[in-house]
Structures are given as structure tokens and as C-alpha cells.
Design an enzyme around this catalytic site. Sequence first.
Site, PDB file in Angstrom:
ATOM      1  N   CYS A 289      -3.127  -1.422   9.402  1.00 31.52           N
ATOM      2  CA  CYS A 289      -3.620  -0.808   7.983  1.00 31.52           C
ATOM      3  C   CYS A 289      -4.539   0.151   8.007  1.00 31.52           C
ATOM      4  O   CYS A 289      -3.724   1.000   8.011  1.00 31.52           O
ATOM      5  CB  CYS A 289      -4.598  -2.084   7.299  1.00 31.52           C
ATOM      6  SG  CYS A 289      -2.814  -3.958   6.561  1.00 31.52           S
TER       7      CYS A 289
ATOM      8  N   THR B 238       1.023  -1.132   0.157  1.00 33.32           N
ATOM      9  CA  THR B 238      -0.054  -0.010  -0.192  1.00 33.32           C
ATOM     10  C   THR B 238       0.385   1.654   0.055  1.00 33.32           C
ATOM     11  O   THR B 238       1.583   1.349   0.700  1.00 33.32           O
ATOM     12  CB  THR B 238      -0.710   0.002   1.640  1.00 33.32           C
ATOM     13  OG1 THR B 238      -1.323  -1.033   0.757  1.00 33.32           O
ATOM     14  CG2 THR B 238      -1.968   1.292   1.752  1.00 33.32           C
TER      15      THR B 238
ATOM     16  N   ARG C  96      -7.724  -9.470   3.797  1.00 34.30           N
ATOM     17  CA  ARG C  96      -8.462  -9.159   5.474  1.00 34.30           C
ATOM     18  C   ARG C  96      -7.266 -10.117   6.607  1.00 34.30           C
ATOM     19  O   ARG C  96      -7.098 -11.578   6.087  1.00 34.30           O
ATOM     20  CB  ARG C  96      -9.295  -8.775   6.262  1.00 34.30           C
ATOM     21  CG  ARG C  96     -10.623  -8.276   5.432  1.00 34.30           C
ATOM     22  CD  ARG C  96     -11.972  -8.204   5.195  1.00 34.30           C
ATOM     23  NE  ARG C  96     -11.599  -9.910   5.309  1.00 34.30           N
ATOM     24  CZ  ARG C  96     -12.989 -10.766   4.995  1.00 34.30           C
ATOM     25  NH1 ARG C  96     -13.414 -10.916   5.556  1.00 34.30           N
ATOM     26  NH2 ARG C  96     -13.309 -11.569   3.870  1.00 34.30           N
TER      27      ARG C  96
ATOM     28  N   GLY D 178     -17.660  -0.806  18.396  1.00 29.22           N
ATOM     29  CA  GLY D 178     -17.060  -1.234  19.715  1.00 29.22           C
ATOM     30  C   GLY D 178     -16.156  -0.369  20.387  1.00 29.22           C
ATOM     31  O   GLY D 178     -16.521   1.018  20.382  1.00 29.22           O
TER      32      GLY D 178
ATOM     33  N   LYS E  58      -8.085  -8.098  16.025  1.00 29.64           N
ATOM     34  CA  LYS E  58      -9.207  -8.684  15.491  1.00 29.64           C
ATOM     35  C   LYS E  58      -9.375  -9.534  15.529  1.00 29.64           C
ATOM     36  O   LYS E  58      -7.646 -10.735  16.263  1.00 29.64           O
ATOM     37  CB  LYS E  58      -9.520  -8.217  14.399  1.00 29.64           C
ATOM     38  CG  LYS E  58      -8.190  -8.653  13.133  1.00 29.64           C
ATOM     39  CD  LYS E  58      -9.588  -7.961  11.770  1.00 29.64           C
ATOM     40  CE  LYS E  58      -8.155  -9.021  10.713  1.00 29.64           C
ATOM     41  NZ  LYS E  58      -8.524  -9.342   9.204  1.00 29.64           N
TER      42      LYS E  58
ATOM     43  N   PHE F 160     -18.723  -3.873   8.516  1.00 27.27           N
ATOM     44  CA  PHE F 160     -18.067  -3.247   9.387  1.00 27.27           C
ATOM     45  C   PHE F 160     -18.881  -1.601   9.555  1.00 27.27           C
ATOM     46  O   PHE F 160     -18.979  -0.910   9.617  1.00 27.27           O
ATOM     47  CB  PHE F 160     -17.041  -2.538   7.718  1.00 27.27           C
ATOM     48  CG  PHE F 160     -15.841  -2.989   7.741  1.00 27.27           C
ATOM     49  CD1 PHE F 160     -15.559  -4.250   6.923  1.00 27.27           C
ATOM     50  CD2 PHE F 160     -14.853  -2.848   8.097  1.00 27.27           C
ATOM     51  CE1 PHE F 160     -14.601  -4.922   7.103  1.00 27.27           C
ATOM     52  CE2 PHE F 160     -13.591  -3.323   7.858  1.00 27.27           C
ATOM     53  CZ  PHE F 160     -13.277  -4.804   7.013  1.00 27.27           C
TER      54      PHE F 160
HETATM   55  C1  UGA Z   1      -8.118  -4.005   5.758  1.00 31.74           C
HETATM   56  C2  UGA Z   1      -9.154  -4.140   4.696  1.00 31.74           C
HETATM   57  O1  UGA Z   1      -9.822  -4.803   5.117  1.00 31.74           O
HETATM   58  C3  UGA Z   1      -8.902  -4.978   3.837  1.00 31.74           C
HETATM   59  O2  UGA Z   1      -9.266  -5.031   2.218  1.00 31.74           O
HETATM   60  C4  UGA Z   1      -7.826  -4.150   4.079  1.00 31.74           C
HETATM   61  O3  UGA Z   1      -6.620  -5.585   2.167  1.00 31.74           O
HETATM   62  C5  UGA Z   1      -5.937  -4.870   5.155  1.00 31.74           C
HETATM   63  O4  UGA Z   1      -6.305  -3.671   5.551  1.00 31.74           O
HETATM   64  C6  UGA Z   1      -5.017  -3.626   4.559  1.00 31.74           C
HETATM   65  O5  UGA Z   1      -4.678  -2.536   3.957  1.00 31.74           O
HETATM   66  O6  UGA Z   1      -3.792  -4.641   3.932  1.00 31.74           O
HETATM   67  P1  UGA Z   1      -7.029  -5.991   7.723  1.00 31.74           P
HETATM   68  O7  UGA Z   1      -6.743  -4.369   8.548  1.00 31.74           O
HETATM   69  O8  UGA Z   1      -7.038  -7.094   7.887  1.00 31.74           O
HETATM   70  O9  UGA Z   1      -7.638  -4.985   6.959  1.00 31.74           O
HETATM   71  O10 UGA Z   1      -8.414  -6.099   9.299  1.00 31.74           O
HETATM   72  P2  UGA Z   1      -9.945  -5.442   8.642  1.00 31.74           P
HETATM   73  O11 UGA Z   1     -11.057  -6.929   8.829  1.00 31.74           O
HETATM   74  O12 UGA Z   1     -10.737  -4.101   7.686  1.00 31.74           O
HETATM   75  O13 UGA Z   1     -10.441  -4.687  10.283  1.00 31.74           O
HETATM   76  C7  UGA Z   1      -9.590  -3.590  11.069  1.00 31.74           C
HETATM   77  C8  UGA Z   1      -9.808  -2.544  12.462  1.00 31.74           C
HETATM   78  O14 UGA Z   1     -11.687  -2.898  12.708  1.00 31.74           O
HETATM   79  C9  UGA Z   1      -9.823  -4.351  13.677  1.00 31.74           C
HETATM   80  O15 UGA Z   1      -9.669  -4.048  14.265  1.00 31.74           O
HETATM   81  C10 UGA Z   1     -11.207  -4.370  13.729  1.00 31.74           C
HETATM   82  O16 UGA Z   1     -12.150  -5.329  14.874  1.00 31.74           O
HETATM   83  C11 UGA Z   1     -12.052  -2.902  12.968  1.00 31.74           C
HETATM   84  N1  UGA Z   1     -13.492  -3.425  12.417  1.00 31.74           N
HETATM   85  C12 UGA Z   1     -14.095  -4.009  11.448  1.00 31.74           C
HETATM   86  C13 UGA Z   1     -14.799  -2.669  13.517  1.00 31.74           C
HETATM   87  O17 UGA Z   1     -14.123  -2.231  15.028  1.00 31.74           O
HETATM   88  N2  UGA Z   1     -16.071  -2.654  12.941  1.00 31.74           N
HETATM   89  C14 UGA Z   1     -15.878  -3.435  12.308  1.00 31.74           C
HETATM   90  O18 UGA Z   1     -16.998  -3.438  11.575  1.00 31.74           O
HETATM   91  C15 UGA Z   1     -14.947  -3.725  11.289  1.00 31.74           C
END
Ligand code: UGA
Length: 433
Positions: A261, A122, A155, A254, A321, A250
Site C-alpha cells: 500500500c 484504492t 490494515r 526502523g 510487518k 505510527f
Molecule cells: C496501510 C494503512 O495503515 C491502512 O489504513 C490502509 O487501509 C492500507 O495501508 C491500504 O491502503 O490498504 P498496511 O499496508 O496493512 O496498511 O500496513 P501498516 O500497518 O500501515 O504498515 C505499513 C508499513 O509501515 C509496514 O512496513 C510497517 O512495518 C511500517 N511502519 C508502521 C513503521 O515502520 N513504523 C510505524 O510506526 C508503523
Amino acid sequence: MPSLAIIGTGYVGLVTGACFAEVGHTVLCVDNDPRKVEMLTAGGIPIYEPGLEDLVKRNVAAGRLRFSTSTAQAVQEADVIFICVPTPPQPDGSVDLSFIEGVAREIAANLTSYRIIVDKSTVPVKTGEKVAETIRRYARTKVDFDVVSNPEFLREGFAVDDLMHPDRVVVGVSGPRPAALMREIYEPFKAPIIVTDTNSAELIKHAANSFLALKISYINAIANICEASGANVLEVANGMGMDERIGRRFLNAGIGFGGSCFPKDLSAFIKISETLGHDFRLLKEVQKINADQMDRFVKKITDTLWVLKDKRIGVLGLAFKQNTDDVRLSPAIELCNRLLKEGAKIRVYDPKAMEKAKPILPPGPTVEYVDNMQDVPVGCDAVAIATEWPEFGKLDWASARQQMIAPILFDGRNLLDRLEMESLGYLYKGVGR
Ligand code: UGA
């Protein structure tokens, strides 16, 4: 079929290499850490990612996946070279592109015939132009090459599945030759391929991650209105999410987002926008809401428990997460530190992240690591859920209640059923409900 090389064997590089091999490509994965290369060659996996170990073993055995420490070998053997090195944050919010530049220079030094250099890390918009400029500057002879931007959307925790079944593949190119080769490489995945110019492809990644972070901060702000008005954010999110234009994903309120990321990409996007003359105030607010969310949660705990000094609090979850052992910028770790700062003692557990957490949250008189989630509540004045691991919902909360000093639950991920917990005798505090 073109042969591939991946430079950088971290989360993105390793999963990308393994998945490309799985669909039949010949892949050489390069990393400058010889211990990592040794470990991978021997069948070990340096990270926890569901399904990855099998995938790597199967493809190494089939001879399609190999590992090396030599970028020169990669440039020699592969038609297409993917750059998957880290782009870490700097104190001012911008990203450090020195690893990308370093790889570009190494590629240039070894380039003798046409290659496609693909950036998967990125990066800020216009990085592809800089990579091309660097390669032209440092190449020993005048060689033809193309630079492509191919951002990765996987993810953590779902990386293999996301890579094998992408919603879309974004390919930013400067001409038809690299476009055709990239289509050929991605053809086995049977996913829609979007071909753009390189700057647009780079922007798609930052714009998408920032939008997802915005979605989380939006529902967190709604959660605060729910708390103030007696509404339930779960109902509101369900009602909003059924509108196909919005979508339910999403929209989980919380203690905020973390990880390697979103926080980094937001800061980087704000910074690059500033450089380009745009003050991205909307995204600054997204960051602020995210920080406030943790403050509010800690206040909820102190308001309820009054004095935290010497109280024992169980914390379920350390990873940023579910489904990962990654603790980088984890809200769960931040919560632990905030509780410790208030003088509390903590008992912590995570199904996968305890080893990675120990160096940044060292065990000691105030931090006790517990091997079994069922033992976390024992002797505690309260338990806080900090990571959305579904198994925390399966803890035997009825017997846990008997072993706690006071039955108080702070559910920072809205994982448990409020009525059920109340019927077991808990004082239950979720987020926005
Ligand atoms: C994120 C993106 O979702 C990916 O598409 C992207 O490729 C990646 O970053 C990256 O740039 O490499 P990731 O960081 O693995 O992926 O995690 P997510 O599943 O997106 O969660 C990120 C954070 O948001 C976590 O702390 C999770 O707990 C939080 N979250 C997620 C919430 O608080 N609420 C939600 O509804 C969803």
C-alpha cells in the site's frame, strides 16, 4: 436489506465480504480465479489474516456468504456491487486501472436494472467519474445506476477488527439515493459515516495513507538526529505522541515502511498530483527518507562487521510487518537481498511468511530457512531483526548468545531492550537510540 456482491476476493474483498456477512448481509464474493473460488467454497483461506478463517466458515455455513466466478451472476443478484480488484503499480509510478475498467465493462454488459457500483479499491481521484462513464458507454440498454467511492482503511494483520470496528466509514456519492443505501449497509457497524462527493472520498484515502507514511518518515528522520546527538528516539516518540494532536501511533522508527500500500499509494499520489499540476515535493522527500533508512541500516551492519563476505547473519522476520504473511515490497526481504549482495550468508525465519518468501528469496547455499526462531542465531556472526513480530522479544537471548560466533544484534525495529541486551553481553545497535 440490500443484497451485496464483491468483485475481487483478495485481502480487501474477502475480508469485506466476510464482515458484511457477519453483520447479517447476504454476500456473493466473485473472483475470476476458479481455484480460489473452489478453495474458498471448500472452507480454505488463501491468505493468513487473524480471525478470517472462522469468520468465513461461520458465514458460509449460515448461508450468508457464497462464492462464484461469475460477475454476471453478481450483477443479476446483488443490489450493490463492490469493486475490490487490484490496482497494481506501473513503472512510472502511476497505477494500472485496467482491472477496474474491465470490471466496469463486465458490469455494464450485464446491467438490466438500477444498481449501485461501489469502488473500494484504492484509486486516483476522479476514477469514479471514469467508471460511471465506462458503464454508460458499454451498457446494452439505458439503465439507471450510481457509482460510489467507499475507500477501505483496513490494515493487513488487523483487517477483521478494523473492518468490524472502523474509526470511520467514508462514502463518496453523487446523490441522496446511494447515500441512503450505503448508510443502511453500514448501519450494523455502528461507526461514524462521512458522506462526501466521490472525488473527495477518493482523495481521503490517498491523503490518509500518504500522511501515515509521512509520519513514519518523520520519525525516521528524527531517529537519525537522535543517533547523531546521543538522544533516544523511543523517548522522543513517547514525548511527542502524548500530545493528542500528534498521537503515538505510527511513530516507530526502523528500517522503513513497505507492503503493497504505502509505497504504491505514495507514488500514485505524487503522479496524480503532477497530472493535476502540483509538484508534491513533500511526498517525494517521504519516499527518499524511506529509501535512505535501509541504506543507513545496511551501512550500520557493514561498519560494524567490516567485511560481510562469508559472514553468517541471522535475519528475524520476512513479512513487511507483524501479523501477516505478506512479503510484497517487504523491507525485510530487501535487507536480505542487500546482505546477500555484500556476500553474506543468511539464516532466515518468519512465523508466517516463509512459504510466501521462498519464491522471491529462494533457499540455497547462501539462504537457509530455519524452522524455529531460537535456531536462527546458531553459528551467526550477527542477528538482524527486520520485522516487528513481538515474539522475537521472547526469544531466549541469553542462550542464543552462547551459540553465536559473535554476540552482535542489529535491531531494525527497536523491539528489544537495549540495556537488557547489553547486560547479556551483546553489542546492540538499534535505530535512533
Ligand atoms: C496501510 C494503512 O495503515 C491502512 O489504513 C490502509 O487501509 C492500507 O495501508 C491500504 O491502503 O490498504 P498496511 O499496508 O496493512 O496498511 O500496513 P501498516 O500497518 O500501515 O504498515 C505499513 C508499513 O509501515 C509496514 O512496513 C510497517 O512495518 C511500517 N511502519 C508502521 C513503521 O515502520 N513504523 C510505524 O510506526 C508503523
